[in-house]
Enzyme design. Structure first.
Site, short mmCIF file in Angstrom:
data_model
loop_
_atom_site.label_atom_id
_atom_site.label_comp_id
_atom_site.label_asym_id
_atom_site.label_seq_id
_atom_site.Cartn_x
_atom_site.Cartn_y
_atom_site.Cartn_z
CG ASP A 87 51.45 6.18 -1.03
OD1 ASP A 87 50.68 5.20 -1.13
OD2 ASP A 87 52.42 6.36 -1.78
CE LYS A 89 53.87 2.96 -1.74
NZ LYS A 89 53.52 3.05 -3.17
CG ASN A 92 55.81 4.99 0.84
OD1 ASN A 92 56.74 4.86 0.05
ND2 ASN A 92 54.63 5.46 0.49
CG ASP A 110 57.18 8.36 -0.78
OD1 ASP A 110 56.87 9.55 -1.02
OD2 ASP A 110 57.15 7.49 -1.65
CB THR A 130 49.43 2.37 -2.70
OG1 THR A 130 50.55 3.24 -2.89
CG2 THR A 130 49.71 1.02 -3.34
#
Length: 186
Positions: A87, A89, A92, A110, A130
């Site tokens: 994840d 992104k 994060n 995260d 995501t």
């Protein structure tokens, strides 16, 4: 959710690196696992991108290179420990120290959906993450590994440079078609 939070705490406990948000402790409070990490006084990269976009002033080349190198170092450390972040992104990625410039420190955080891999060649199959940052393998429902994180890193680099995502669509099916068959939006 308790299992997910416990997994994140376990992953963070294993990772000690200047470009990864530091784990301090965790505890149960009213049936919920709370994870205490270092404070990122500069907020997250998603907010920084939005501020730059709203002001019409992008990041300069040195800032981009500084962020990218730090994220590469963090991701290398994560992958060295046989973990796929899954994840990666802008929301994060956390900023500490100066909010911009050479003193800015970038920290990956995260790890709630990170996955420990049994070996360097093992692959994951769960479609998770995501949508704007997902790799083609995930959209094609194929097994994926560390290279999927590298794809997400490329999407993030594009976003930092262009102040917008490379692929945008009104629904996940249209987004998948763009990721699988079109060049980025610029």
């Amino acid at each position: 959710e308790l299992r997910k939070a416990a997994q994140e705490a376990d992953v963070l406990r294993k990772l000690s690196h200047p470009n990864i948000i530091s784990y301090i402790s965790s505890f149960l409070e009213a049936g919920k696992l709370c994870i205490v990490t270092e404070y990122a006084d500069g907020g997250d990269l998603g907010d920084a991108i939005k501020r730059r976009s709203d002001n019409g002033a992008g990041f300069d080349d040195d800032e981009i290179m500084n962020m990218f190198v730090q994220l590469c170092l963090a991701l290398h450390h994560v992958h060295f420990h046989q973990i796929i972040h899954r994840d990666l992104k802008a929301k994060n990625v956390f900023l500490t120290g100066a909010a911009s410039g050479p003193d800015m420190t970038v920290k990956l955080g995260d790890f709630g959906i990170a996955r420990m891999m049994s070996s360097s060649g093992s692959l994951a199959e769960t479609q998770i993450g995501t949508p704007y940052y997902l790799s083609p393998e995930i959209y094609e429902d194929k097994p994926y590994g560390k290279k999927s994180d590298i794809w997400s890193l490329g999407v993030l680099l594009y976003e930092v440079i262009a102040l917008e995502l490379p692929f945008k669509a009104s629904n996940i099916a249209a987004l998948a078609r763009k990721v699988l068959g079109e060049a980025p939006s610029r």
